[in-house]
Design a protein around this motif. Structure first.
Motif, PDB file in Angstrom:
ATOM      1  N   GLY A  44       0.595  -1.085   0.154  1.00 26.85           N
ATOM      2  CA  GLY A  44       0.015   0.001   0.031  1.00 26.85           C
ATOM      3  C   GLY A  44       0.687   1.333  -0.134  1.00 26.85           C
ATOM      4  O   GLY A  44       0.397   2.292   0.396  1.00 26.85           O
ATOM      5  N   THR A  45       2.168   1.237  -0.544  1.00 31.06           N
ATOM      6  CA  THR A  45       2.792   2.264  -0.422  1.00 31.06           C
ATOM      7  C   THR A  45       2.435   3.441  -1.220  1.00 31.06           C
ATOM      8  O   THR A  45       2.439   4.627  -0.732  1.00 31.06           O
ATOM      9  CB  THR A  45       4.155   1.911  -1.086  1.00 31.06           C
ATOM     10  OG1 THR A  45       4.727   0.431  -0.934  1.00 31.06           O
ATOM     11  CG2 THR A  45       5.347   2.929  -0.790  1.00 31.06           C
ATOM     12  N   HIS A  46       1.890   3.503  -2.490  1.00 32.98           N
ATOM     13  CA  HIS A  46       1.512   4.464  -3.659  1.00 32.98           C
ATOM     14  C   HIS A  46       0.221   5.115  -2.838  1.00 32.98           C
ATOM     15  O   HIS A  46       0.067   6.241  -2.689  1.00 32.98           O
ATOM     16  CB  HIS A  46       1.328   3.872  -4.801  1.00 32.98           C
ATOM     17  CG  HIS A  46       2.203   3.463  -5.587  1.00 32.98           C
ATOM     18  ND1 HIS A  46       2.970   2.476  -5.283  1.00 32.98           N
ATOM     19  CD2 HIS A  46       3.302   4.436  -6.307  1.00 32.98           C
ATOM     20  CE1 HIS A  46       4.199   2.534  -6.075  1.00 32.98           C
ATOM     21  NE2 HIS A  46       4.263   3.484  -6.862  1.00 32.98           N
ATOM     22  N   VAL A 118       0.219 -12.059  -3.441  1.00 32.84           N
ATOM     23  CA  VAL A 118      -0.192 -12.158  -4.921  1.00 32.84           C
ATOM     24  C   VAL A 118       0.014 -10.945  -5.492  1.00 32.84           C
ATOM     25  O   VAL A 118       0.281 -10.865  -6.999  1.00 32.84           O
ATOM     26  CB  VAL A 118      -1.851 -12.451  -4.563  1.00 32.84           C
ATOM     27  CG1 VAL A 118      -2.766 -12.280  -5.970  1.00 32.84           C
ATOM     28  CG2 VAL A 118      -2.313 -13.633  -3.905  1.00 32.84           C
ATOM     29  N   SER A 119      -0.104  -9.894  -4.737  1.00 31.61           N
ATOM     30  CA  SER A 119      -0.073  -8.521  -5.617  1.00 31.61           C
ATOM     31  C   SER A 119       1.272  -8.284  -6.095  1.00 31.61           C
ATOM     32  O   SER A 119       1.591  -7.911  -7.216  1.00 31.61           O
ATOM     33  CB  SER A 119      -0.041  -7.416  -4.504  1.00 31.61           C
ATOM     34  OG  SER A 119      -0.175  -6.233  -5.123  1.00 31.61           O
ATOM     35  N   LEU A 120       2.527  -8.876  -5.341  1.00 37.03           N
ATOM     36  CA  LEU A 120       3.894  -8.854  -5.749  1.00 37.03           C
ATOM     37  C   LEU A 120       4.163  -9.726  -6.856  1.00 37.03           C
ATOM     38  O   LEU A 120       4.656  -9.319  -8.100  1.00 37.03           O
ATOM     39  CB  LEU A 120       4.795  -9.287  -4.647  1.00 37.03           C
ATOM     40  CG  LEU A 120       6.146  -9.435  -4.671  1.00 37.03           C
ATOM     41  CD1 LEU A 120       6.876  -8.114  -5.184  1.00 37.03           C
ATOM     42  CD2 LEU A 120       7.108  -9.959  -3.707  1.00 37.03           C
ATOM     43  N   ARG A 246      -6.144  -4.732  -8.284  1.00 32.31           N
ATOM     44  CA  ARG A 246      -7.624  -4.970  -7.571  1.00 32.31           C
ATOM     45  C   ARG A 246      -7.810  -4.278  -6.472  1.00 32.31           C
ATOM     46  O   ARG A 246      -9.029  -3.768  -6.400  1.00 32.31           O
ATOM     47  CB  ARG A 246      -7.577  -6.430  -7.317  1.00 32.31           C
ATOM     48  CG  ARG A 246      -7.700  -7.380  -8.651  1.00 32.31           C
ATOM     49  CD  ARG A 246      -7.901  -8.767  -8.134  1.00 32.31           C
ATOM     50  NE  ARG A 246      -9.251  -8.780  -7.500  1.00 32.31           N
ATOM     51  CZ  ARG A 246     -10.213  -9.673  -7.929  1.00 32.31           C
ATOM     52  NH1 ARG A 246     -10.112 -10.349  -9.257  1.00 32.31           N
ATOM     53  NH2 ARG A 246     -11.384  -9.965  -7.476  1.00 32.31           N
ATOM     54  N   GLY A 247      -6.743  -4.043  -5.738  1.00 35.97           N
ATOM     55  CA  GLY A 247      -6.982  -3.063  -4.433  1.00 35.97           C
ATOM     56  C   GLY A 247      -8.123  -3.793  -3.504  1.00 35.97           C
ATOM     57  O   GLY A 247      -8.649  -3.064  -2.837  1.00 35.97           O
ATOM     58  N   ASP A 248      -7.961  -4.968  -3.347  1.00 38.59           N
ATOM     59  CA  ASP A 248      -9.004  -6.005  -2.636  1.00 38.59           C
ATOM     60  C   ASP A 248      -8.316  -6.619  -1.214  1.00 38.59           C
ATOM     61  O   ASP A 248      -7.013  -6.884  -1.444  1.00 38.59           O
ATOM     62  CB  ASP A 248      -9.608  -7.164  -3.504  1.00 38.59           C
ATOM     63  CG  ASP A 248     -10.692  -6.680  -3.999  1.00 38.59           C
ATOM     64  OD1 ASP A 248     -11.157  -5.538  -3.775  1.00 38.59           O
ATOM     65  OD2 ASP A 248     -11.234  -7.384  -5.052  1.00 38.59           O
TER      66      ASP A 248
HETATM   67  P1  A3P Z   1      -3.168  -5.378  -5.522  1.00 37.47           P
HETATM   68  O1  A3P Z   1      -2.108  -5.814  -6.451  1.00 37.47           O
HETATM   69  O2  A3P Z   1      -3.643  -6.381  -4.568  1.00 37.47           O
HETATM   70  O3  A3P Z   1      -4.390  -4.719  -6.390  1.00 37.47           O
HETATM   71  P2  A3P Z   1       2.401  -0.791  -3.298  1.00 37.47           P
HETATM   72  O4  A3P Z   1       1.901   0.666  -3.922  1.00 37.47           O
HETATM   73  O5  A3P Z   1       3.033  -1.021  -2.158  1.00 37.47           O
HETATM   74  O6  A3P Z   1       3.306  -1.247  -4.617  1.00 37.47           O
HETATM   75  O7  A3P Z   1       1.034  -1.542  -3.187  1.00 37.47           O
HETATM   76  C1  A3P Z   1       0.306  -2.000  -4.593  1.00 37.47           C
HETATM   77  C2  A3P Z   1      -1.227  -2.588  -4.103  1.00 37.47           C
HETATM   78  O8  A3P Z   1      -1.860  -1.481  -3.355  1.00 37.47           O
HETATM   79  C3  A3P Z   1      -2.009  -3.001  -5.076  1.00 37.47           C
HETATM   80  O9  A3P Z   1      -2.421  -4.256  -4.554  1.00 37.47           O
HETATM   81  C4  A3P Z   1      -2.861  -1.726  -5.280  1.00 37.47           C
HETATM   82  O10 A3P Z   1      -3.917  -2.284  -5.926  1.00 37.47           O
HETATM   83  C5  A3P Z   1      -2.945  -1.529  -3.660  1.00 37.47           C
HETATM   84  N1  A3P Z   1      -3.602  -0.050  -3.937  1.00 37.47           N
HETATM   85  C6  A3P Z   1      -3.151   1.323  -4.397  1.00 37.47           C
HETATM   86  N2  A3P Z   1      -3.891   2.134  -4.340  1.00 37.47           N
HETATM   87  C7  A3P Z   1      -4.968   1.415  -3.529  1.00 37.47           C
HETATM   88  C8  A3P Z   1      -6.161   2.401  -2.904  1.00 37.47           C
HETATM   89  N3  A3P Z   1      -6.415   3.559  -3.116  1.00 37.47           N
HETATM   90  N4  A3P Z   1      -7.035   1.526  -2.311  1.00 37.47           N
HETATM   91  C9  A3P Z   1      -6.858   0.067  -2.324  1.00 37.47           C
HETATM   92  N5  A3P Z   1      -5.613  -0.482  -2.537  1.00 37.47           N
HETATM   93  C10 A3P Z   1      -4.592   0.305  -3.172  1.00 37.47           C
END
Ligand code: A3P
Length: 283
Positions: A44-46, A118-120, A246-248
């Protein structure tokens, strides 16, 4: 591909000699107004960077900045950034700048490990070879991040346990706000408020609501993908920003076999029995 040093797997893109580079990171000059965002990759970094950025700018508008990673610390770049700086790192606490460890402000975001994996995996599959793609199966990725320490940024359990220990220390110097991905999904407004309070941003509920609305998954995906940082073009096969998938919570159920899940749960029980941090798998 990684760079091994100090029994830790650093990303291959870590500049030059790891020992020298770590020294630069450790001695980086930190400002009182800095905030450091700490995550294991794909936690959830971004998302949190956008919230912090909006709160610090007092504008519910997406930032046009890239993530300012200290892992690839380039002093001439980081030192030129205007205050307040939002710095970012996937490193274990022990490698962070000394001044941050002593008196910095850190926001640490955690996400349940199954969804993180999964996300990675999905992100790595989109990256070109030069940018660190992964040719193995999902099963092989689980092996890398949970049952070995040979993957970029090391073993997930090691990372989490070190941060858990730091967050439990009472007289540690730095201030840490711990956010959980799953809690943010459940109640984004309260978590935006928590961040505002932590950063001493004085704002009303209307602004908090605006930030939360801008930072829902759907809105962020539409807003950020429309204006991606140019570097994504070269890093991915399709030239698109691979962050908003997916952000789930709970997508792991479509990916883990029963056997993989049993194995993981056993490993989790073994490794995490004395830890305070806990993870939510569903909402
Ligand atoms: P998924 O691949 O499961 O969708 P990071 O920024 O650390 O790389 O993390 C990316 C993950 O955070 C991705 O997960 C992305 O979809 C999720 N993400 C980014 N923005 C989001 C938001 N506004 N709400 C929920 N999940 C979010």
């Amino acid at each position: 591909r990684v760079k091994l040093y100090d029994h830790f797997s650093f990303p291959y893109a870590f500049p030059g000699n790891v020992k020298d580079h770590l020294k630069k990171i450790a001695t980086a000059r930190i400002r009182d107004t800095d905030v450091l965002l700490s995550t294991y990759p794909k936690s959830g970094t971004h998302w949190v960077r956008e919230i912090v950025s909006m709160l610090l700018r007092g504008k519910a508008e997406y930032s046009s900045d890239p993530l300012h990673s200290i892992d690839f610390y380039d002093s001439s770049y980081i030192e030129k950034l205007q205050s307040p700086r939002i710095l970012q790192s996937h490193l274990p606490f022990r490698y962070l700048p000394n001044e941050i460890k002593r008196q910095g402000r850190i926001i640490h975001v955690s996400r349940n490990p199954k969804d993180t994996a999964v996300s990675l995996y999905c992100m790595l599959k989109k990256l070109t070879y030069m940018s660190g793609s992964f040719s193995g199966s999902f099963h092989a990725l689980l092996q890398c991040i949970f049952y070995s320490d040979k993957f970029s940024y090391g073993n997930w359990f090691d990372f989490v346990k070190e941060w858990d220990k730091v967050m439990r220390q009472e007289n540690r110097g730095c201030k840490i706000l711990h956010l959980e991905y799953e809690e943010m999904k459940k109640d984004l407004k309260s978590n935006v408020r928590k961040v505002a309070d932590f950063l001493s941003v004085d704002c009303d509920e209307e602004f908090i609501n605006m930030v939360a609305e801008k930072c829902t998954f759907k809105n962020m995906k539409n807003g950020k993908e429309a204006n991606p940082q140019p570097y994504w073009k070269d890093c991915t096969f399709d030239g698109r920003m691979p962050i908003f998938r997916r952000g789930d919570v709970g997508d792991w159920r479509s990916w883990f076999s029963d056997k993989e899940n049993d194995r993981f749960d056993k490993e989790y029980a073994r490794q995490m029995k004395d830890q305070q941090i806990s993870f939510r798998y569903y909402i």
